[in-house]
Design a protein around this motif. Structure first.
Motif, short mmCIF file in Angstrom:
data_model
loop_
_atom_site.label_atom_id
_atom_site.label_comp_id
_atom_site.label_asym_id
_atom_site.label_seq_id
_atom_site.Cartn_x
_atom_site.Cartn_y
_atom_site.Cartn_z
N ARG A 253 -0.10 5.45 -0.39
CA ARG A 253 1.12 5.63 0.39
C ARG A 253 1.32 7.12 0.65
O ARG A 253 1.21 7.93 -0.28
N LEU A 254 1.60 7.49 1.89
CA LEU A 254 1.76 8.89 2.27
C LEU A 254 3.05 9.05 3.07
O LEU A 254 3.04 9.18 4.29
N ILE A 255 4.16 9.03 2.37
CA ILE A 255 5.46 9.10 3.03
C ILE A 255 5.87 10.57 3.16
O ILE A 255 5.91 11.30 2.16
N PRO A 256 6.14 11.04 4.37
CA PRO A 256 6.49 12.45 4.53
C PRO A 256 7.87 12.76 3.93
O PRO A 256 8.86 12.10 4.26
N THR A 257 7.92 13.72 3.05
CA THR A 257 9.19 14.17 2.48
C THR A 257 9.28 15.68 2.62
O THR A 257 8.31 16.35 2.98
N HIS A 258 10.44 16.24 2.30
CA HIS A 258 10.62 17.68 2.41
C HIS A 258 9.83 18.43 1.33
O HIS A 258 9.73 19.65 1.37
N LEU A 259 9.21 17.71 0.39
CA LEU A 259 8.39 18.32 -0.65
C LEU A 259 6.91 18.03 -0.48
O LEU A 259 6.09 18.53 -1.24
N GLY A 260 6.54 17.22 0.50
CA GLY A 260 5.14 16.84 0.67
C GLY A 260 5.02 15.32 0.78
O GLY A 260 6.01 14.62 1.01
N TRP A 261 3.82 14.79 0.62
CA TRP A 261 3.63 13.33 0.71
C TRP A 261 4.21 12.65 -0.53
O TRP A 261 3.94 13.04 -1.66
N GLY A 262 5.00 11.60 -0.30
CA GLY A 262 5.62 10.86 -1.39
C GLY A 262 5.04 9.46 -1.51
O GLY A 262 4.31 9.00 -0.64
N GLN A 263 5.38 8.79 -2.61
CA GLN A 263 4.89 7.44 -2.88
C GLN A 263 6.05 6.54 -3.28
O GLN A 263 7.05 7.01 -3.81
N ASP A 264 5.88 5.24 -3.02
CA ASP A 264 6.93 4.30 -3.41
C ASP A 264 6.39 3.05 -4.10
O ASP A 264 7.14 2.14 -4.42
N GLY A 265 5.07 2.99 -4.30
CA GLY A 265 4.49 1.84 -5.00
C GLY A 265 4.33 0.60 -4.17
O GLY A 265 3.92 -0.45 -4.68
N GLU A 266 4.61 0.66 -2.87
CA GLU A 266 4.46 -0.51 -2.01
C GLU A 266 2.99 -0.92 -1.90
O GLU A 266 2.11 -0.08 -1.77
N ASN A 267 2.74 -2.23 -1.92
CA ASN A 267 1.41 -2.79 -1.72
C ASN A 267 1.33 -3.32 -0.29
O ASN A 267 1.85 -4.39 0.02
N LEU A 268 0.67 -2.54 0.59
CA LEU A 268 0.65 -2.93 2.00
C LEU A 268 -0.14 -4.21 2.25
O LEU A 268 0.19 -4.98 3.15
N ASP A 269 -1.19 -4.45 1.47
CA ASP A 269 -1.94 -5.69 1.64
C ASP A 269 -1.04 -6.89 1.36
O ASP A 269 -1.10 -7.90 2.07
N ALA A 270 -0.23 -6.80 0.32
CA ALA A 270 0.69 -7.89 -0.01
C ALA A 270 1.72 -8.07 1.10
O ALA A 270 2.07 -9.20 1.46
N ARG A 271 2.22 -6.97 1.62
CA ARG A 271 3.18 -7.06 2.72
C ARG A 271 2.54 -7.66 3.97
O ARG A 271 3.15 -8.48 4.66
N MET A 272 1.32 -7.24 4.28
CA MET A 272 0.62 -7.80 5.43
C MET A 272 0.42 -9.30 5.27
O MET A 272 0.54 -10.07 6.23
N ALA A 273 0.11 -9.73 4.06
CA ALA A 273 -0.18 -11.14 3.81
C ALA A 273 1.04 -12.03 4.01
O ALA A 273 0.90 -13.26 4.13
N GLU A 274 2.23 -11.46 4.06
CA GLU A 274 3.44 -12.25 4.32
C GLU A 274 3.47 -12.78 5.75
O GLU A 274 4.10 -13.80 6.02
N ARG A 275 2.80 -12.08 6.67
CA ARG A 275 2.82 -12.50 8.07
C ARG A 275 1.44 -12.70 8.67
O ARG A 275 1.30 -13.28 9.75
N PHE A 276 0.41 -12.19 8.00
CA PHE A 276 -0.95 -12.23 8.53
C PHE A 276 -1.94 -12.76 7.49
O PHE A 276 -1.70 -12.67 6.28
N GLY A 277 -3.04 -13.31 7.96
CA GLY A 277 -4.16 -13.66 7.10
C GLY A 277 -5.27 -12.64 7.29
O GLY A 277 -5.59 -12.30 8.44
N GLN A 278 -5.86 -12.18 6.21
CA GLN A 278 -6.92 -11.17 6.34
C GLN A 278 -8.25 -11.82 6.70
O GLN A 278 -8.63 -12.85 6.14
#
Length: 306
Positions: A253-278
């Motif tokens: 995860r590369l979230i732009p913040t005022h201190l640099g790239w941040g993280q939030d622990g999100e699993n994008l594959d899991a999020r994608m799987a809610e609407r898509f099949g890989q």
């Protein structure tokens, strides 16, 4: 990957078969605005200009946080690649505030450098040429695109892929980007009546009014989104039933913040799987990219389910 789902030029011929399911993203359940940022790591994909841009800003952002000096992100991977270097002090972490201004660029060259960052051993221009050529051939090997097809370039930036696709296939492309300046650059760079650059809000309105696309892609985008589940739903709601979707993303995860790239622990594959099949998953080939980028990114194909 079967022809029935990806070689789709002759499918979905009328809107009766282009049904969308699920409620559109409305902005509910707003994401948090602070993200963990560590000190001392060197992250693949960090734009060298980000440091200068942060330091040069003289503005107050959310929660009254003044722009601070550049602090690079610590990767949380169990076995960091040599390019991540590991933290100088694992205990030294701070909360960075989301800073979307990073994606604003006054001129086209600066915008290109934000969209495709230089990596060790590869400049922006080299990556631009190499990755664009590879992605175009990769897409051609899996999709039958023609002038009647409508595509979504989600997080289009300056329109790198939109322009290449229109030039090759004479298709219609809607580019979506949160940055007004990126949309302005894209409209000029693509320079085609078959391209429209839309804000997320404009895109949502188009979908409500019946817009449906045959194919979508998000390249180096979802890794930066603060609310990936909402953005994934936004994409899915605009795609035809069983339409293919191409995702190119960092494994971090590369979230732009005022201190640099941040993280939030999100699993994008899991999020994608809610609407898509890989359907398929791979890395960039060695001939296309540097080792650090190959090891820290994934190319994946998905098919809309709901």
């Amino acid at each position: 990957m079967g022809d029935s789902c990806l070689r789709h030029q002759d499918t979905h011929k009328d809107h009766a078969h282009r049904q969308r399911e699920g409620a559109p993203f409305t902005g509910a359940n707003l994401p948090r605005q602070t993200y963990t940022v560590g000190v001392g790591a060197n992250l693949p994909g960090n734009a060298p200009g980000m440091s200068d841009k942060i330091k040069s800003e003289d503005t107050t952002i959310a929660k009254g946080t003044r722009m601070a000096g550049w602090l690079k992100t610590i990767l949380k991977s169990a076995n960091p690649s040599p390019s991540t270097n590991g933290p100088a002090n694992p205990q030294e972490k701070r909360e960075g505030t989301y800073w979307p201004q990073f994606f604003e660029a006054d001129d086209l060259e600066a915008a290109k450098g934000i969209a495709i960052t230089p990596e060790e051993g590869m400049s922006t221009d080299e990556r631009w040429r190499s990755e664009t050529a590879f992605m175009m051939e990769h897409i051609a090997s899996r999709l039958a695109i023609g002038p009647k097809n409508v595509l979504i370039d989600f997080g289009c930036g300056v329109g790198r892929m939109s322009r290449a696709l229109i030039e090759r296939y004479d298709c219609t492309v809607v580019g979506v980007d949160q940055s007004a300046k990126m949309r302005e650059h894209a409209q000029s760079y693509v320079g085609s009546s078959r391209f429209k650059a839309a804000s997320p809000a404009e895109f949502d309105t188009m979908v409500k009014e019946g817009f449906v696309a045959d194919f979508g892609m998000a390249i180096w985008v979802l890794q930066h989104c603060v609310h990936p589940a909402g953005e994934i739903s936004r994409i899915a709601n605009a795609l035809a039933a069983e339409a293919p979707f191409l995702l190119v993303n960092s494994v971090h995860r590369l979230i732009p913040t005022h201190l640099g790239w941040g993280q939030d622990g999100e699993n994008l594959d899991a999020r994608m799987a809610e609407r898509f099949g890989q359907l398929e998953r791979m890395q960039f080939p060695e001939s296309t990219s540097v080792k650090a980028l190959r090891e820290n990114s994934v190319i994946s194909w998905w098919q809309r389910r709901v």
